[in-house]
Structure formats: C-alpha cells, structure tokens
Design a protein around this motif. Structure first.
Motif, short mmCIF file in Angstrom:
data_model
loop_
_atom_site.label_atom_id
_atom_site.label_comp_id
_atom_site.label_asym_id
_atom_site.label_seq_id
_atom_site.Cartn_x
_atom_site.Cartn_y
_atom_site.Cartn_z
N LYS A 1 0.83 -1.21 0.00
CA LYS A 1 0.00 0.00 0.00
C LYS A 1 0.86 1.26 0.00
O LYS A 1 0.48 2.28 -0.58
CB LYS A 1 -0.95 -0.01 1.20
N PHE A 2 2.04 1.19 0.63
CA PHE A 2 2.93 2.35 0.63
C PHE A 2 3.60 2.52 -0.73
O PHE A 2 3.84 3.66 -1.17
CB PHE A 2 3.98 2.21 1.73
N LYS A 3 3.91 1.40 -1.40
CA LYS A 3 4.44 1.48 -2.77
C LYS A 3 3.43 2.16 -3.69
O LYS A 3 3.76 3.08 -4.45
CB LYS A 3 4.76 0.09 -3.31
N VAL A 4 2.20 1.67 -3.61
CA VAL A 4 1.15 2.24 -4.46
C VAL A 4 0.91 3.70 -4.13
O VAL A 4 0.72 4.54 -5.02
CB VAL A 4 -0.16 1.43 -4.31
N LEU A 5 0.97 4.03 -2.84
CA LEU A 5 0.79 5.42 -2.42
C LEU A 5 1.87 6.31 -3.04
O LEU A 5 1.59 7.42 -3.50
CB LEU A 5 0.83 5.51 -0.89
N GLY A 6 3.09 5.81 -3.05
CA GLY A 6 4.19 6.56 -3.67
C GLY A 6 3.99 6.72 -5.17
O GLY A 6 4.24 7.80 -5.73
N GLN A 7 3.53 5.67 -5.83
CA GLN A 7 3.28 5.73 -7.27
C GLN A 7 2.12 6.68 -7.58
O GLN A 7 2.18 7.44 -8.55
CB GLN A 7 2.98 4.32 -7.80
N VAL A 8 1.10 6.65 -6.74
CA VAL A 8 -0.04 7.56 -6.92
C VAL A 8 0.42 9.00 -6.73
O VAL A 8 0.03 9.90 -7.49
CB VAL A 8 -1.17 7.22 -5.92
N GLY A 9 1.27 9.23 -5.73
CA GLY A 9 1.79 10.57 -5.50
C GLY A 9 2.55 11.10 -6.70
O GLY A 9 2.39 12.27 -7.10
N LEU A 10 3.39 10.24 -7.29
CA LEU A 10 4.12 10.64 -8.49
C LEU A 10 3.16 10.92 -9.64
O LEU A 10 3.33 11.89 -10.39
CB LEU A 10 5.12 9.56 -8.89
N GLY A 11 2.14 10.07 -9.79
CA GLY A 11 1.15 10.25 -10.84
C GLY A 11 0.43 11.59 -10.71
O GLY A 11 0.19 12.28 -11.71
N VAL B 1 1.49 5.36 -14.67
CA VAL B 1 2.72 5.33 -13.87
C VAL B 1 2.76 4.07 -13.01
O VAL B 1 3.78 3.37 -12.94
CB VAL B 1 2.83 6.59 -12.98
N THR B 2 1.64 3.75 -12.36
CA THR B 2 1.58 2.57 -11.49
C THR B 2 1.75 1.28 -12.30
O THR B 2 2.50 0.38 -11.91
CB THR B 2 0.24 2.54 -10.73
N ALA B 3 1.06 1.20 -13.42
CA ALA B 3 1.08 -0.02 -14.23
C ALA B 3 2.46 -0.28 -14.82
O ALA B 3 2.98 -1.41 -14.75
CB ALA B 3 0.04 0.09 -15.35
N VAL B 4 3.09 0.74 -15.38
CA VAL B 4 4.39 0.54 -16.03
C VAL B 4 5.49 0.27 -15.01
O VAL B 4 6.35 -0.59 -15.23
CB VAL B 4 4.74 1.75 -16.92
N SER B 5 5.47 0.99 -13.88
CA SER B 5 6.51 0.75 -12.88
C SER B 5 6.39 -0.65 -12.28
O SER B 5 7.40 -1.33 -12.05
CB SER B 5 6.45 1.81 -11.77
N ASN B 6 5.16 -1.11 -12.06
CA ASN B 6 4.97 -2.49 -11.56
C ASN B 6 5.32 -3.51 -12.63
O ASN B 6 5.84 -4.59 -12.32
CB ASN B 6 3.53 -2.68 -11.09
N GLY B 7 5.05 -3.19 -13.90
CA GLY B 7 5.41 -4.09 -14.99
C GLY B 7 6.91 -4.27 -15.09
O GLY B 7 7.41 -5.39 -15.28
N ALA B 8 7.66 -3.17 -14.95
CA ALA B 8 9.12 -3.26 -14.97
C ALA B 8 9.63 -4.05 -13.77
O ALA B 8 10.58 -4.82 -13.87
CB ALA B 8 9.72 -1.86 -14.97
N ASN B 9 8.97 -3.87 -12.63
CA ASN B 9 9.35 -4.59 -11.42
C ASN B 9 9.17 -6.10 -11.58
O ASN B 9 10.01 -6.89 -11.15
CB ASN B 9 8.52 -4.06 -10.25
#
Length: 411
Positions: free
Chosen positions: A133-143, A229-237
């Motif tokens: 949830k903190f990872k997603v929160l960070g990705q949402v913040g960047l988005g 942003v969330t989808a691509v960063s998780n895809g790379a991960n």
C-alpha cells in the motif's frame, strides 16, 4: 551545468567550439558517452561497496535452475542506473526545462521508494519489503505530480497546424515551419497509434458536462496518468527476474522513446511526418540518452551471470521514468505495444492469480495457466536457459519497438 558554462563562454568570449553545446544532438551524444563511462567505471566501485556492506540478495528455492546459486549477489544496483542518469543530465541538460525537471523528480522519487523497499528487505531482513500500500501510495503521489505538471504548467504546450489553406499556400517557398503552425497552447491531446486522424483529446470524455467541460479535464487526465505510472513501474518490477532482462528490455524501449521525443520536439521533422509538435520537448532527448547509457552500462555487470541485481531501487525507477517519458511525448496509448514485454509479464501474473483463485473456489483446488509466473519463469520451468530467454525477449522487444516507431508514418 556545463551547458550554462559553455553558453556563457560562447556569448561573452565567442570561443571557437563552445557554440556546439547549443545543439541537443551533440549534448545527447555526450550524455550517452558520459553515462556509459560512469556506470561502467564507477559501477564496479558501487558493487564492491555493496559487497562490503553485505547487501546480498535473498533467493527463495523455487525449483528454477541456477536460482539458488544467485543468493548473496549484491542487490540495490539500481543506484548505478540512477547516478549514471542524473550526473550527465545535471552536467549537460538545460535545468530550466520543465520536462527535464519532471524526469529528475521522477528518478529521485521512484528511486527513494525502491531504495526503502530494498533497505527493508536487506537490512531489516523482512522479505516482504515495503508494504504494497505504501508502494502504491508513492506511485499515486508521483502520478498526481506528473499529471498536475502536464495539465497546469504553462511550459507544457503543443502547436497545431493551421487549418487556413491560404496561409499554408502562402507559406510554400517561405519559412513554412513558422507559418504552418499556430501559437503554443496547453492541451490534453494525445496520439492514437495506427489511426489516420490520430489525435485524441482526453477532455472530450467530459463533453457531457456542458460547454465548460475543458475546465474539468484534469479530473480524468490525472487518474489516467496515475494508472499509467503505477502499471508501467509495476510491470518493470515484475520483469526484473532474470539476469539482464529488465535492463536490456528497458534500453530498447527507451531508445524508441528517444526517437519519438526527437521527432515531436523538432518543428521540421514533426511538420514532415505530420505529427504533433511539442515545443521544448527536444531537451528531453538529453535525459533519455543519459538513461539509455546508464542502462547499457548497468548491463555490463547484470548480464548472465549477474554481478549485481538492480533491485526495486532500479526496477521501480525504470518503470516510472518510461511511463513519464511516454506521457510527455504523448505516446502513452502506445505503451501496450512498445512496452509489450512489461505488459505480457504483468498479464501473466494477473491471469495466473485470477485463474488460481477462481478454480480454487469452483473445484476446491487451484489450477495454473503457466508453470510459474511471471512469464519468464514459465520458460525457465520449461527447461530454457535464462540467457536464451533474455535474448529472445530482447528480440521480441526490438520487434515491438520497430512496430512502435513505424506508427510515425503508418496510419
């Protein structure tokens, strides 16, 4: 910094050769060379430091050939990619450019999220790392940040072709690049691949709100940016699972994005190819060149057998940067094709988990579509050596990049 130094020398003293720094292509070439040298020379020093700090990867025995032997290999190598990108960018790019600023923030932002995740795994001995949830929160913040910049910042504009045919006719034989395009304007338009009239305005999705619907376009644009942003960063991960796969695939993707940025940021090329001209976007080529060089330099140590893993420090950062570049060049709708490797890896996990849960509810025992997910582990389970898997994934990535580039003309 060097850009401003040589600009000063050129303007004040007219020193021979200093004016060449005004050319984006020259600085992009220097950026890729600097990043390559930095990541290869200092990469080894960083790896040695990580080894001394005992920053080793913890590997679970999943029954994959050669997997257990990787235990103890230094992780958090994404630091090499981050530094290899930022150092040349700070030296060679125009730091007042909004696109460069946005990418620098993205690199640091996602790098910090990944670093915290790796730190918890390595030093706190918590295999789960940073809570999802903190990872997603960070990705949402960047988005939210990227979406707000793209929508509200006055420096993010496009130029459109004039529809007045008389002006176009008069422009023939004159400075047509000036006459053919109108004034800069903010816009939420993007491009749809393989379509002739390929511009799409996100604001049109809110036309039902009435005449002032364009004032509320950010309500739909920013959530779309967050999702990308969330989808691509998780895809790379997810793609970062075997030696060289994520870094090599990303380098191919980013090289294609460099071509899009160069074309869309050049008024003559965008005119010739009949694509959206985006003022000041050309400066992004310097950042992208540094990023490509850092990825290739990292591959020097990450190819099989890997001397270092990028960890979430690298994979989350890579995905975030790719997503933001695609959004900046208005090619985010091309991501499923251009980032096809990331897309396939993500889908394999989604299908595997969904099917397993569904069959467990229906039949009492979970069933699998793949031998293992993400997709590259399925091929490992099937008996393919990881170096062969990586090479073939790279070939597929090159094929998808070529298809993506062809969309500049094929509609």
């Amino acid at each position: 910094m060097l850009y401003y130094l040589f600009e000063y020398l050129d303007q004040q003293f007219d020193l021979p050769g200093t004016g060449v720094f005004q050319y984006t292509t020259f600085r992009a070439a220097l950026a890729i060379l600097f990043s390559l040298l930095f990541s290869t020379i200092f990469g080894k020093k960083i790896i040695n430091y990580l080894q001394k700090q005992q920053v080793g990867e913890t590997v679970r025995d999943l029954g994959l050939a050669g997997q257990v032997e990787k235990a103890g290999t230094p992780t958090m190598g994404g630091i090499i990619i981050i530094l290899g990108t930022l150092v040349p960018v700070l030296l060679l790019s125009r730091l007042d450019n909004i696109y460069v600023i946005m990418l620098i923030v993205t690199t640091i932002w996602m790098g910090m999220i990944g670093f915290i995740d790796d730190y918890i795994k390595v030093f706190k001995k918590d295999k789960e790392g940073l809570s999802g949830k903190f990872k997603v929160l960070g990705q949402v913040g960047l988005g939210i940040f990227v979406g707000a910049v793209m929508y509200f910042h006055p420096g993010v504009t496009v130029k459109y072709e004039k529809v007045n045919t008389e002006n176009s006719i008069e422009a023939i034989g004159q400075d047509s690049s000036q006459e053919f395009y109108g004034e800069e304007s903010g816009s939420m338009k993007t491009t749809i691949p393989f379509v002739k009239d390929n511009e799409f305005d996100y604001a049109k999705l809110l036309i039902w709100l009435g005449d002032d619907y364009e004032d509320y376009a950010w309500l739909i644009f920013i959530p779309i940016v967050i999702f990308i942003v969330t989808a691509v960063s998780n895809g790379a991960n997810l793609t970062d699972g075997i030696d060289g796969l994520a870094a090599g695939s990303s380098a191919i993707i980013v090289f294609a994005l460099a071509i899009f940025a160069f074309v869309s940021g050049n008024i003559m090329l965008s005119d010739y190819l009949n694509v959206m001209f985006i003022p000041r976007l050309g400066e992004l080529v310097v950042f992208i060149a540094a990023f490509v060089g850092a990825l290739i330099g990292f591959l020097w140590y990450n190819t099989y057998p890997a001397q270092v893993f990028m960890g979430d420090t690298g994979s989350l950062t890579i995905g975030g940067i790719i997503a933001v570049i695609a959004i900046a060049v208005r090619k985010e709708l091309l991501i499923p094709v251009l980032c096809g490797i990331f897309f396939a890896e993500s889908l394999s996990v989604i299908f595997q988990v969904s099917w397993f849960k569904y069959t467990r509810r229906k039949y009492g025992e979970g069933r699998r579509i793949f031998k293992m997910s993400p997709l590259h582990h399925h091929y490992q389970k099937s008996g393919y050596h990881e170096s062969k898997i990586v090479t073939r994934f790279w070939i597929v990535g090159i094929f998808l990049a070529i298809i993506s580039i062809v969309t500049l003309k094929l509609r």
